[in-house]
Design a protein around this motif. Structure first.
Motif, PDB file in Angstrom:
ATOM      1  N   ALA A   1       0.858  -1.181   0.000  1.00 23.47           N
ATOM      2  CA  ALA A   1       0.000   0.000   0.000  1.00 23.47           C
ATOM      3  C   ALA A   1       0.896   1.234   0.000  1.00 23.47           C
ATOM      4  O   ALA A   1       2.078   1.164   0.367  1.00 23.47           O
ATOM      5  N   GLU A   2       0.343   2.371  -0.404  1.00 23.57           N
ATOM      6  CA  GLU A   2       1.123   3.612  -0.538  1.00 23.57           C
ATOM      7  C   GLU A   2       1.841   3.987   0.757  1.00 23.57           C
ATOM      8  O   GLU A   2       3.038   4.294   0.744  1.00 23.57           O
ATOM      9  N   ALA A   3       1.148   3.961   1.880  1.00 25.69           N
ATOM     10  CA  ALA A   3       1.753   4.345   3.169  1.00 25.69           C
ATOM     11  C   ALA A   3       2.866   3.369   3.550  1.00 25.69           C
ATOM     12  O   ALA A   3       3.938   3.780   4.010  1.00 25.69           O
TER      13      ALA A   3
ATOM     14  N   ARG B   1       4.597   1.496   1.459  1.00 29.58           N
ATOM     15  CA  ARG B   1       5.677   1.677   0.503  1.00 29.58           C
ATOM     16  C   ARG B   1       6.564   2.852   0.907  1.00 29.58           C
ATOM     17  O   ARG B   1       7.795   2.747   0.913  1.00 29.58           O
ATOM     18  N   LYS B   2       5.949   3.990   1.289  1.00 29.59           N
ATOM     19  CA  LYS B   2       6.727   5.167   1.710  1.00 29.59           C
ATOM     20  C   LYS B   2       7.539   4.865   2.964  1.00 29.59           C
ATOM     21  O   LYS B   2       8.694   5.283   3.073  1.00 29.59           O
TER      22      LYS B   2
ATOM     23  N   GLU C   1      10.453   2.756   1.932  1.00 31.47           N
ATOM     24  CA  GLU C   1      11.451   3.577   1.231  1.00 31.47           C
ATOM     25  C   GLU C   1      12.305   4.358   2.231  1.00 31.47           C
ATOM     26  O   GLU C   1      13.525   4.429   2.081  1.00 31.47           O
TER      27      GLU C   1
END
Length: 167
Positions: free
Chosen positions: A84-86, A88-89, A92
């Protein structure tokens, strides 16, 4: 010991070459060559020093390998596209932090390993130089060279140096 500039090397070689015919005619010129890298690879003291260094730094090397595997796994998770986007960030950021930590530890590892290797091999080099001087004196060498581009095998005295170092 001072560093020889190209001009000094040229002068030294020209003097040697000028003296060579007269010395060779009298049978007086006795030259030798020592392969320093071979001494560092094959001398018993050098092999033992390398093993000591490997043992001393093994745990830190293993830690770096573990960090590299973690980073690779994180990168694969990011590349999979299944996060999910959160998440993934967050991964990273974690990967960037891990990469910075890895780079710092790797740089520190290399510097300390290099310093310790220099310390270990300085004693071997000093002893090898003493052995080379003894061989030169005992066998009446006029000149013994190290680290040359090419030398005929008939001038190579590396085996004698290795034997004397290991005695």
């Amino acid at each position: 010991m001072f560093a020889l500039t190209r001009a000094r090397w040229a002068l030294l070689l020209s003097l040697l070459l000028a003296a060579w015919p007269a010395a060779a005619a009298d049978g007086q010129m006795n030259l030798g060559y020592v392969d320093t890298e071979r001494v560092y690879r094959e001398a018993t003291a050098a092999v033992k020093a390398q093993k000591r260094l490997e043992q001393e730094f093994a745990s830190r090397e293993a830690e770096l390998a573990t960090m590299a595997r973690r980073a690779r796994d994180m990168k694969q998770a990011l590349d999979s596209g299944k996060l999910a986007e959160a998440e993934r960030k967050a991964k990273e950021r974690d990967l960037l932090a891990l990469d910075r930590e890895f780079q710092g530890k790797q740089r520190e590892f290399r510097q300390e390993f290099s310093q310790r290797r220099t310390e270990e091999f300085a004693a071997i080099q000093e002893r090898a130089n003493r052995v080379i001087r003894e061989i030169a004196r005992d066998e009446r060498f006029d000149l013994i060279l190290q680290d040359v581009v090419y030398v005929s095998p008939r001038f190579d005295i590396t085996d004698r140096v290795l034997k004397a170092l290991d005695d």
